[in-house]
Design an enzyme around this catalytic site. Structure first.
Site, short mmCIF file in Angstrom:
data_model
loop_
_atom_site.label_atom_id
_atom_site.label_comp_id
_atom_site.label_asym_id
_atom_site.label_seq_id
_atom_site.Cartn_x
_atom_site.Cartn_y
_atom_site.Cartn_z
N HIS A 19 -6.17 -11.88 13.98
CA HIS A 19 -5.04 -12.38 13.17
C HIS A 19 -5.29 -12.13 11.68
O HIS A 19 -4.39 -11.72 10.95
CB HIS A 19 -4.88 -13.89 13.36
CG HIS A 19 -4.55 -14.32 14.75
ND1 HIS A 19 -5.44 -15.01 15.54
CD2 HIS A 19 -3.42 -14.20 15.48
CE1 HIS A 19 -4.89 -15.27 16.71
NE2 HIS A 19 -3.66 -14.79 16.70
N VAL A 158 -8.82 -5.55 17.13
CA VAL A 158 -10.14 -5.94 16.60
C VAL A 158 -10.98 -6.41 17.79
O VAL A 158 -10.50 -7.18 18.64
CB VAL A 158 -10.00 -7.06 15.55
CG1 VAL A 158 -11.36 -7.47 15.02
CG2 VAL A 158 -9.10 -6.59 14.40
N SER A 167 -9.15 -12.40 21.29
CA SER A 167 -7.98 -13.12 21.82
C SER A 167 -8.28 -14.60 21.72
O SER A 167 -9.43 -15.02 21.94
CB SER A 167 -7.75 -12.74 23.29
OG SER A 167 -6.92 -13.70 23.91
N ARG A 169 -7.54 -16.60 23.81
CA ARG A 169 -7.87 -17.03 25.18
C ARG A 169 -9.33 -16.73 25.53
O ARG A 169 -9.80 -17.21 26.57
CB ARG A 169 -6.92 -16.38 26.19
CG ARG A 169 -5.49 -16.90 26.07
CD ARG A 169 -4.60 -16.43 27.22
NE ARG A 169 -3.36 -17.17 27.27
CZ ARG A 169 -2.21 -16.77 26.72
NH1 ARG A 169 -2.15 -15.63 26.08
NH2 ARG A 169 -1.12 -17.52 26.82
#
Ligand code: PAF
Length: 262
Positions: A19, A158, A167, A169
């Site tokens: 992000h 990334v 992620s 998750r």
């Protein structure tokens, strides 16, 4: 701000370096950057991980501040979907492919929230991770079809030190599951190698990739596909720009990864 570029990074929070790389790219290309954090209930099917999705709001705020984000939009569910909201955005056909096929309704949830966020933020450019390649293709179609005046920018995946694509998750994975999960990236590297050696036939590539995936204990393949990156339709030959994408369950955690053929 007229004439200036407004960059937008929509997220569901639980921010990681993936992000933040979107934020940095937006910062480097735009005059101001807006980020959003909203765990969108509409894109989770019943029984999926909406309730347990990691929520790390305070830490996320600190990260976004450190990256120089100008505005954070963090609505609650009632603000995004006031009582009585019934309108959704469905991107037909393409929205039912890849993740849309395994997660019915998922891309209607994504397209609906992103359309609403675009209206709220009115960005010039919006930044999305290439890891969610199918999401990007669906949103490109939505932007074209609904005449959104925004440019979508797909940003490189990334990875962690072991190749696993970042992620939110990944937090769900136990130590052993984390080791199993590495097979996704290993399989994609194998395919890149096969393609570099001249193998372009999708059937041969899928066969090779599936053998590697199936040999890994603790993995359940959802899809392994070689498709046109814009339409998400299968192609017979992996040419430049073709999307090679995988989704697999590691325990109960669903992970995705992909690459675009060079
Ligand atoms: O990619 C995500 O994190 C989400 O699907 C998005 C684009 C923020 C919409 O909820």
């Amino acid at each position: 701000m007229r004439g200036s570029l407004l960059g937008f990074v929509p997220t569901m929070g639980a921010l990681h370096e993936g992000h933040l790389s979107l934020v940095r790219r937006a910062r480097s290309e735009c005059d101001a950057v807006v980020a959003s954090i909203f765990v969108n209930p509409l894109q989770f099917a019943p029984g999926e991980d909406f309730a347990k999705y990691p929520r790390t709001f305070e830490a996320d705020c600190r990260s976004l501040q450190m990256e120089g984000v100008d505005v954070l939009f963090a609505p609650d569910v009632a603000e995004m979907y006031p009582n009585g909201s019934v309108t959704t955005v469905t991107v037909s056909e393409i929205g039912d492919r890849l993740d849309g096929s395994s997660r019915p309704g998922h891309f209607t949830g994504v397209a609906t929230v992103v359309a609403k966020l675009f209206h709220a933020v009115a960005p010039t450019r919006a930044y999305f991770g290439q890891k969610d390649a199918a999401q990007l293709a669906v949103l490109q179609q939505m932007v074209r079809d609904l005449n959104f005046d925004v440019e979508l920018v797909g940003c490189v995946i990334v990875r962690d030190w072991d190749g696993l694509a970042l992620s939110s998750r990944n937090k769900y994975l136990s130590g052993i599951e984390r080791r199993h999960a590495r097979v996704l990236h290993r399989t994609l590297l194998q395919l890149q190698g096969m393609i570099a050696e001249g193998e372009r036939q999708s059937t041969a590539l899928v066969r090779g990739g599936m053998e590697t995936l199936k040999a890994e204990a603790g993995i359940r393949v959802d899809y392994f596909a070689i498709v046109d990156a814009n339409t998400l339709l299968p192609v017979t030959s992996a040419e430049t720009g073709t999307l090679v994408a995988v989704a697999a369950y590691v325990g109960s955690t669903r992970l995705i990864d992909n690459f675009l053929v060079a």
